[in-house]
Scaffold this motif. Structure first.
Motif, PDB file in Angstrom:
ATOM      1  N   CYS A  25      31.921  26.695  50.828  1.00 29.18           N
ATOM      2  CA  CYS A  25      32.183  28.235  50.453  1.00 29.18           C
ATOM      3  C   CYS A  25      33.758  28.353  50.164  1.00 29.18           C
ATOM      4  O   CYS A  25      34.020  29.266  48.935  1.00 29.18           O
ATOM      5  N   ALA A  26      34.756  27.678  50.392  1.00 29.32           N
ATOM      6  CA  ALA A  26      35.974  27.769  50.147  1.00 29.32           C
ATOM      7  C   ALA A  26      36.173  27.420  48.716  1.00 29.32           C
ATOM      8  O   ALA A  26      37.133  27.927  48.202  1.00 29.32           O
ATOM      9  N   GLY A  27      35.448  26.491  48.179  1.00 29.31           N
ATOM     10  CA  GLY A  27      35.899  26.153  46.797  1.00 29.31           C
ATOM     11  C   GLY A  27      34.839  26.675  45.866  1.00 29.31           C
ATOM     12  O   GLY A  27      35.012  26.563  44.678  1.00 29.31           O
ATOM     13  N   GLY A  28      34.500  27.988  46.063  1.00 28.02           N
ATOM     14  CA  GLY A  28      33.798  28.769  45.319  1.00 28.02           C
ATOM     15  C   GLY A  28      34.644  29.669  44.146  1.00 28.02           C
ATOM     16  O   GLY A  28      35.911  29.485  44.295  1.00 28.02           O
ATOM     17  N   THR A  29      34.021  30.570  43.355  1.00 33.33           N
ATOM     18  CA  THR A  29      34.634  31.282  42.358  1.00 33.33           C
ATOM     19  C   THR A  29      35.040  32.402  43.082  1.00 33.33           C
ATOM     20  O   THR A  29      34.591  32.899  44.078  1.00 33.33           O
ATOM     21  N   THR A  30      36.450  32.797  42.693  1.00 37.03           N
ATOM     22  CA  THR A  30      37.127  34.045  43.240  1.00 37.03           C
ATOM     23  C   THR A  30      36.534  35.374  42.216  1.00 37.03           C
ATOM     24  O   THR A  30      36.484  35.040  41.091  1.00 37.03           O
ATOM     25  N   VAL A  31      36.523  36.295  42.861  1.00 38.73           N
ATOM     26  CA  VAL A  31      36.210  37.437  42.201  1.00 38.73           C
ATOM     27  C   VAL A  31      37.508  38.165  42.122  1.00 38.73           C
ATOM     28  O   VAL A  31      38.116  38.581  43.238  1.00 38.73           O
ATOM     29  N   SER A  32      37.924  38.775  40.982  1.00 39.40           N
ATOM     30  CA  SER A  32      39.224  39.564  40.925  1.00 39.40           C
ATOM     31  C   SER A  32      39.037  40.736  41.185  1.00 39.40           C
ATOM     32  O   SER A  32      37.798  41.552  41.058  1.00 39.40           O
ATOM     33  N   PRO A  33      39.897  41.461  41.879  1.00 42.71           N
ATOM     34  CA  PRO A  33      39.608  42.890  42.094  1.00 42.71           C
ATOM     35  C   PRO A  33      39.581  43.939  40.979  1.00 42.71           C
ATOM     36  O   PRO A  33      40.260  43.472  39.986  1.00 42.71           O
ATOM     37  N   ALA A  34      39.287  44.887  41.160  1.00 45.04           N
ATOM     38  CA  ALA A  34      39.582  45.833  39.954  1.00 45.04           C
ATOM     39  C   ALA A  34      40.518  46.300  39.553  1.00 45.04           C
ATOM     40  O   ALA A  34      41.752  46.274  40.398  1.00 45.04           O
ATOM     41  N   SER A  35      40.797  46.352  38.511  1.00 42.98           N
ATOM     42  CA  SER A  35      42.097  46.721  37.926  1.00 42.98           C
ATOM     43  C   SER A  35      42.824  47.940  38.421  1.00 42.98           C
ATOM     44  O   SER A  35      41.989  49.152  39.094  1.00 42.98           O
ATOM     45  N   SER A  36      44.134  48.260  38.337  1.00 42.62           N
ATOM     46  CA  SER A  36      44.698  49.140  39.234  1.00 42.62           C
ATOM     47  C   SER A  36      44.269  50.453  38.183  1.00 42.62           C
ATOM     48  O   SER A  36      44.717  51.698  38.914  1.00 42.62           O
ATOM     49  N   ASN A 103      28.486  36.895  55.903  1.00 46.61           N
ATOM     50  CA  ASN A 103      29.326  36.022  55.031  1.00 46.61           C
ATOM     51  C   ASN A 103      30.067  35.122  55.979  1.00 46.61           C
ATOM     52  O   ASN A 103      30.889  35.530  56.462  1.00 46.61           O
ATOM     53  N   LEU A 104      29.924  33.552  55.761  1.00 45.89           N
ATOM     54  CA  LEU A 104      30.467  32.893  56.865  1.00 45.89           C
ATOM     55  C   LEU A 104      31.892  32.557  56.107  1.00 45.89           C
ATOM     56  O   LEU A 104      32.994  32.427  57.234  1.00 45.89           O
ATOM     57  N   LEU A 105      32.233  32.741  54.970  1.00 44.01           N
ATOM     58  CA  LEU A 105      33.638  32.613  54.493  1.00 44.01           C
ATOM     59  C   LEU A 105      34.403  33.683  54.924  1.00 44.01           C
ATOM     60  O   LEU A 105      35.493  33.568  55.650  1.00 44.01           O
ATOM     61  N   ASP A 106      33.738  34.984  55.072  1.00 43.00           N
ATOM     62  CA  ASP A 106      34.722  36.063  55.499  1.00 43.00           C
ATOM     63  C   ASP A 106      34.637  36.138  57.005  1.00 43.00           C
ATOM     64  O   ASP A 106      35.771  36.128  57.491  1.00 43.00           O
ATOM     65  N   LEU A 107      33.729  35.544  57.757  1.00 41.00           N
ATOM     66  CA  LEU A 107      33.824  35.349  59.102  1.00 41.00           C
ATOM     67  C   LEU A 107      34.893  34.427  59.323  1.00 41.00           C
ATOM     68  O   LEU A 107      35.483  34.566  60.337  1.00 41.00           O
ATOM     69  N   ALA A 108      35.089  33.364  58.587  1.00 42.65           N
ATOM     70  CA  ALA A 108      36.063  32.236  58.992  1.00 42.65           C
ATOM     71  C   ALA A 108      37.525  33.017  58.644  1.00 42.65           C
ATOM     72  O   ALA A 108      38.337  32.495  59.380  1.00 42.65           O
ATOM     73  N   GLN A 109      37.665  33.698  57.875  1.00 48.84           N
ATOM     74  CA  GLN A 109      38.963  34.137  57.358  1.00 48.84           C
ATOM     75  C   GLN A 109      39.422  35.469  58.383  1.00 48.84           C
ATOM     76  O   GLN A 109      40.551  35.644  58.474  1.00 48.84           O
ATOM     77  N   HIS A 110      38.330  35.913  59.175  1.00 47.56           N
ATOM     78  CA  HIS A 110      38.568  36.889  60.143  1.00 47.56           C
ATOM     79  C   HIS A 110      37.804  36.719  61.421  1.00 47.56           C
ATOM     80  O   HIS A 110      37.070  37.510  62.014  1.00 47.56           O
ATOM     81  N   ARG A 111      38.212  35.386  61.921  1.00 42.49           N
ATOM     82  CA  ARG A 111      37.224  35.430  62.919  1.00 42.49           C
ATOM     83  C   ARG A 111      37.605  36.039  64.272  1.00 42.49           C
ATOM     84  O   ARG A 111      36.800  36.138  65.155  1.00 42.49           O
TER      85      ARG A 111
END
Length: 145
Positions: A25-36, A103-111
């Motif tokens: 999961c960590a190697g997946g694509t990243t989604v850019s946040p919405a522009s300011s 989401n396992l990636l989110d869970l890993a980042q915020h365990r």
């Protein structure tokens, strides 16, 4: 003795699977946040937050299921070494997250959210796990983080 070997094998395989899934999961694509410069109205965001849980939070039913799942494993964790028990912790949390679409990636980042939810909903089960696994909090016992 055979039960301990099975528990060890299950913990080892489960821990390896969890680490593999999280690594993938960590190697997946990243989604850019919405522009300011986004002009989305803030009133619809406020209305949505009132009706849905914030990302990374769990429902009461999900937390109660995790409490039950962990409580069922406490005796096993008391009879094996803390190292083996931590593998079991990861299996329980990983299985619970997968079954609930978390989401396992989110869970890993915020365990720490798992620890916070357990402390609020079933502190006696959390305390039993901390004692059996010899850890200060549940987040520190989770692998791959």
């Amino acid at each position: 003795m055979m039960g301990n070997r099975r528990t060890f094998a299950a913990a080892t395989v489960g821990g390896a699977v969890l680490v593999t899934v999280l690594s993938g999961c960590a190697g997946g694509t990243t989604v850019s946040p919405a522009s300011s410069g986004s002009t989305a109205p803030t009133t619809s965001a406020a209305a949505n937050s009132a009706t849905t849980a914030a990302p990374g939070t769990f429902t009461d039913a999900q937390v109660q299921q995790l409490c039950s799942d962990m409580e069922a494993e406490l005796q096993n964790w008391r009879t094996v070494t803390p190292t083996l028990g931590k593998g079991g912790l990861n299996i329980v949390v990983g299985s619970w997250a997968t079954a609930n679409g978390i989401n396992l990636l989110d869970l890993a980042q915020h365990r720490d959210r798992v620890d916070t939810a357990m402390a609020a909903s079933c502190p006696q089960v959390r305390d039993g796990a901390l004692y059996a696994l010899e850890i200060p909090d549940l987040a520190s016992g989770m692998v791959g983080f």
